[in-house]
Design an enzyme around this catalytic site. Structure first.
Site, PDB file in Angstrom:
ATOM      1  N   ARG A 179       0.844  -1.204   0.000  1.00 61.34           N
ATOM      2  CA  ARG A 179       0.000   0.000   0.000  1.00 61.34           C
ATOM      3  C   ARG A 179       0.870   1.242   0.000  1.00 61.34           C
ATOM      4  NH1 ARG A 179      -4.880  -0.361   3.786  1.00 61.34           N
ATOM      5  NH2 ARG A 179      -5.651  -1.476   1.966  1.00 61.34           N
ATOM      6  N   PHE A 189       1.626  10.684   2.340  1.00 55.58           N
ATOM      7  CA  PHE A 189       1.150  10.032   3.565  1.00 55.58           C
ATOM      8  C   PHE A 189       2.179   9.012   4.033  1.00 55.58           C
ATOM      9  CE2 PHE A 189      -2.328   7.069   5.462  1.00 55.58           C
ATOM     10  CZ  PHE A 189      -1.916   7.395   6.731  1.00 55.58           C
ATOM     11  N   GLN A 192       3.499   1.341   3.042  1.00 52.46           N
ATOM     12  CA  GLN A 192       3.232   0.280   4.021  1.00 52.46           C
ATOM     13  C   GLN A 192       3.622  -1.093   3.488  1.00 52.46           C
ATOM     14  OE1 GLN A 192      -0.796   0.231   5.477  1.00 52.46           O
ATOM     15  NE2 GLN A 192      -0.655  -1.925   6.010  1.00 52.46           N
ATOM     16  N   ASN A 250      -1.550  -1.381  12.386  1.00 58.02           N
ATOM     17  CA  ASN A 250      -2.336  -2.222  13.278  1.00 58.02           C
ATOM     18  C   ASN A 250      -3.799  -2.222  12.906  1.00 58.02           C
ATOM     19  OD1 ASN A 250      -3.706  -0.010  14.578  1.00 58.02           O
ATOM     20  ND2 ASN A 250      -1.813   0.398  15.701  1.00 58.02           N
ATOM     21  N   PHE A 301       4.808   0.851   8.547  1.00 59.83           N
ATOM     22  CA  PHE A 301       4.796   1.891   7.525  1.00 59.83           C
ATOM     23  C   PHE A 301       5.902   2.901   7.793  1.00 59.83           C
ATOM     24  CE2 PHE A 301       2.011   3.314  10.894  1.00 59.83           C
ATOM     25  CZ  PHE A 301       2.172   4.688  10.990  1.00 59.83           C
ATOM     26  N   LEU A 336      -2.001  10.124  13.659  1.00 58.11           N
ATOM     27  CA  LEU A 336      -1.642   8.760  14.074  1.00 58.11           C
ATOM     28  C   LEU A 336      -1.029   8.716  15.477  1.00 58.11           C
ATOM     29  CD1 LEU A 336      -0.076   7.431  10.744  1.00 58.11           C
ATOM     30  CD2 LEU A 336      -2.457   7.392  11.501  1.00 58.11           C
ATOM     31  N   HIS A 394      -0.378   4.555  16.837  1.00 60.36           N
ATOM     32  CA  HIS A 394       0.628   3.687  16.216  1.00 60.36           C
ATOM     33  C   HIS A 394       1.979   3.910  16.883  1.00 60.36           C
ATOM     34  CE1 HIS A 394      -1.997   2.395  12.900  1.00 60.36           C
ATOM     35  NE2 HIS A 394      -2.527   3.586  13.049  1.00 60.36           N
TER      36      HIS A 394
END
Length: 241
Positions: A129, A134, A137, A176, A187, A196, A200
């Site tokens: 991904r 951003f 991942q 997660n 990521f 986040l 995370h």
């Protein structure tokens, strides 16, 4: 553009019922999705509770949780590398420093998966991904789509702490499917991602400019409607520096 981001937000809101682990975009639900674990990690679980944040409130978004007010970095102890291939061709190496003293269990998990010392790990897996502006991942070495992977502890493990904030590009954080569901998916940020924080666990960072150029090259890859890269982005080799 703002329109493109709003479209992505809508798409990922629709995916919140999936079983992936991930890291959420700033809209959405504050439950960490880094995919089925995903940051959008690929590991969100449908049973997780979530708090939906209306788009009009995004600019005022404040995170709860136990992230420190600092934004300071951890101390790098161990160093690992990921040799990257894009479309089957060598694309360079990402050198990563791990904050072993600050998040020892999480750092040990990543290090063990980089070396494959337990008989499994990241080598041969992909970045499944990619979302421009951003994060990128990866870490799903069993299914490759954000729904798989596992830790060196044979199961998910708890969030170790939220000492550090997602303040800049190049931070390494766990994807997660909600609180205390860390596995193998991770990521790397390509921008600051404050939404986040407290969701995370940051446990390392990209070490040098050359490595960040590789991260940027991955971030530039064309993706499909589910943010999967058209040309495969693969971890050809990994290990200790």
């Amino acid at each position: 553009s703002n329109l493109k981001m709003l479209v992505k937000i809508a798409v990922f809101c629709a995916l919140l019922g999936s079983s992936a682990a991930w890291a959420p975009v700033p809209t959405m639900s504050l439950r960490s999705t880094l995919g089925r674990v995903s940051v959008f990690s690929s590991r969100l679980k449908p049973s997780l509770s979530s708090v939906r944040v209306p788009l009009r409130q995004m600019s005022n978004l404040k995170m709860t949780g136990s992230a420190s007010d600092g934004g300071q970095e951890g101390t790098v102890v161990s160093k690992v590398y990921l040799d990257i291939e894009i479309g089957g061709m060598p694309a360079g190496t990402i050198n990563i420093g791990l904050f072993d003293n600050d998040v020892p269990k999480t750092a040990a998990n990543f290090k063990g998966l980089c070396t494959s010392q337990y008989g499994f790990g990241y080598e041969g897996s992909s970045f499944h991904r990619i979302i421009k502006d951003f994060m990128i991942q990866g870490g799903d070495f069993t299914r490759g789509d954000g729904t798989g992977g596992h830790s060196i502890y044979n199961d998910n493990f708890n969030d170790e702490n939220f000492k550090f904030r997602h303040t800049k590009p190049g931070l390494l954080s766990m994807a997660n499917a909600g609180p205390d569901t860390n596995g193998s998916q991770f990521f790397i940020t390509t921008v600051a991602t404050p939404w986040l924080d407290g969701r995370h666990v940051i446990f390392g960072k990209v070490l040098d400019e050359a490595s960040m150029k590789v991260v940027s090259e991955i971030e530039k890859q064309k993706t499909d409607a589910r943010d999967r890269p058209i040309a495969g982005v693969r971890i050809a080799r990994s290990g200790l520096l």
